[in-house]
Write a protein that holds these residues in place. Structure first.
Motif, PDB file in Angstrom:
ATOM      1  N   VAL A   1       0.845  -1.201   0.000  1.00  0.00           N
ATOM      2  CA  VAL A   1       0.000   0.000   0.000  1.00  0.00           C
ATOM      3  C   VAL A   1       0.877   1.247   0.000  1.00  0.00           C
TER       4      VAL A   1
ATOM      5  N   THR B   1       2.143  -1.442  -5.902  1.00  0.00           N
ATOM      6  CA  THR B   1       0.724  -1.444  -5.559  1.00  0.00           C
ATOM      7  C   THR B   1      -0.123  -1.628  -6.806  1.00  0.00           C
TER       8      THR B   1
ATOM      9  N   SER C   1      -4.328   2.127  -2.318  1.00  0.00           N
ATOM     10  CA  SER C   1      -3.798   2.206  -0.953  1.00  0.00           C
ATOM     11  C   SER C   1      -4.843   2.754   0.016  1.00  0.00           C
TER      12      SER C   1
END
Length: 445
Positions: A214, A220, A417
């Protein structure tokens, strides 16, 4: 042979590193080639010198120098001036841009796949589409994602794949055995994956079923693309001008991960991009999605692990790949063009690739190499490597190479995230990320 993690070439993972270079030369739109006209008629026996920037260091550079020397021995009229090209691979794009302006660019250069669109737009690349379609090239042995990366607009083929990778599911056998769970296999669905992650999670011992970055980086982002694709979504519109990930398919995929992270609390949310691998190696995380570069650390740590394809939807187990390429450039010289192509064709053949990519621990470029003795030796040392190689068949789509991709990645990475940390709604986050991405994609039109 020894697997060298420092030699891995993971173009997707390194997008954050090359973002500044891409932004600095985001408009390589020079057309035509200046300088003197070279040979207009091919003479295969004429003395010729071709220049190559390898982008390699250390053992990889030593190996490719030996291969180049071997090619020269077999073709006495050919001289290959081979160098790394720059102090780091990340600097090659800026070096190429300067070379285009000063008419001092090479015949061949290593390049991150993320640069392919800019290189084609420069007007300096060769188009080898007709040549790679010849039967002896066996073009179909490269993964679909690798082929598409060297065909960024679908109109030209600007080179050959150089290095391939993909994300596979790596599972911790120690934790699966402790939980009494069957190991994952190629039949696993998203529901199987989620159920196992919940069972593996133990708050008392700070053990998690799954690990996910994240940090908001490309780590990510590229972990999310297989979920999007398997669910029927796309990253960009058909004309590659606008973001398309905020579709119903994208919202469903991100909601699935949110349910695991926020509702089930079965996901270790890594702010660093690296800690989840370390925790997996020490039996604190049950599953991660990673690539061949991870195996060296797991073998070194003595982790009891297994590898399989990614969990899928309706039998779709698509993965994401970050191919790098050998780009070929036009100097308006028939002899240089011919021998540049011939050398890279030779270098990326199965016979030579087992002596370079396979020898330094990368996945083989071609499907035919999976049955080679050289690859069998590496796979015996690093179990699961053969499964990752076979998983290249699931690398069906190429990560976009449009100039605005870096900004798109940052936008959706931040959105993912926030959602996985319970700070945002999936639909709202993806919509906002798409709007932000479209601003930069518009700048690149």
């Amino acid at each position: 042979m020894t697997y060298h993690p420092q030699l891995k070439r993971t173009g997707l993972k390194r997008t954050a590193l090359v973002g500044a270079a891409i932004a600095a030369v985001s408009a390589l739109t020079l057309t035509g080639c200046g300088g003197q006209q070279g040979a207009t008629t091919l003479d295969k026996d004429a003395p010729v010198t071709i220049t190559m920037w390898s982008g390699q260091t250390d053992e990889a550079q030593d190996l490719i120098e030996k291969l180049a020397a071997e090619f020269e021995d077999e073709h006495s009229n050919v001289t290959i001036e081979l160098s790394a090209g720059a102090s780091s691979t990340e600097q090659l794009l800026q070096k190429l841009s300067a070379g285009f302006a000063g008419n001092s660019y090479p015949d061949i250069s290593y390049a991150f796949g993320a640069w392919a669109s800019q290189l084609e737009a420069s007007g300096r690349t060769l188009d080898i589409t007709d040549k790679v379609n010849e039967p002896d090239v066996q073009w179909e042995e490269f993964s679909e994602a690798a082929r598409k990366t060297v065909q960024p607009t679908g109109e030209k083929t600007i080179g050959f794949p150089a290095i391939v990778d993909n994300l596979s599911l790596i599972y911790n056998k120690t934790l699966f055995d402790k939980a009494g769970l069957d190991y994952p296999d190629e039949n696993w669905s998203w529901d199987d994956f989620r159920d196992a992650a919940k069972t593996l999670t133990d708050p008392a011992s700070n053990t998690y079923g799954y690990g996910y970055s994240v940090s908001g980086s490309e780590e990510t982002t590229w972990q999310f693309w297989p979920h999007l694709w398997q669910n029927g979504g796309e990253i960009l519109s058909d004309d590659q001008q606008t973001a398309a990930f905020d579709s119903e398919a994208g919202v469903e995929a991100l909601t699935f991960l949110q349910d695991m992270a926020v509702t089930d609390k079965s996901v270790y949310l890594d702010q660093t991009d690296t800690k989840f691998g370390q925790l997996f190696a020490s039996d604190r995380i049950g599953m991660i999605t990673s690539g061949p570069w991870q195996l060296y650390d797991l073998v070194k740590a003595g982790t009891d692990y297994g590898v399989t394809v990614l969990p899928g939807t309706d039998g779709d187990h698509q993965t994401v790949s970050g191919p790098d390429i050998w780009a070929l450039f036009d100097h308006k010289d028939a002899n240089r063009e011919y021998w540049s192509y011939e050398f890279v064709k030779w270098l990326t053949s199965a016979e030579q690739d087992v002596r370079w990519n396979v020898a330094i621990g990368n996945l083989p470029l071609r499907s035919s190499e999976v049955d080679s003795e050289e690859f069998a030796e590496q796979a015996a040392q690093y179990p699961g490597l053969e499964i990752m190689a076979a998983n290249n068949e699931n690398a069906q789509k190429a990560r976009p190479t449009v100039p605005g991709y870096v900004n798109l990645s940052e936008a959706i990475g931040s959105a993912i995230s926030q959602v996985l940390q319970g700070q945002s709604d999936p639909a709202e986050a993806l919509k906002a990320a798409a709007e932000k991405a479209n601003e930069k994609l518009g700048d690149s039109k």
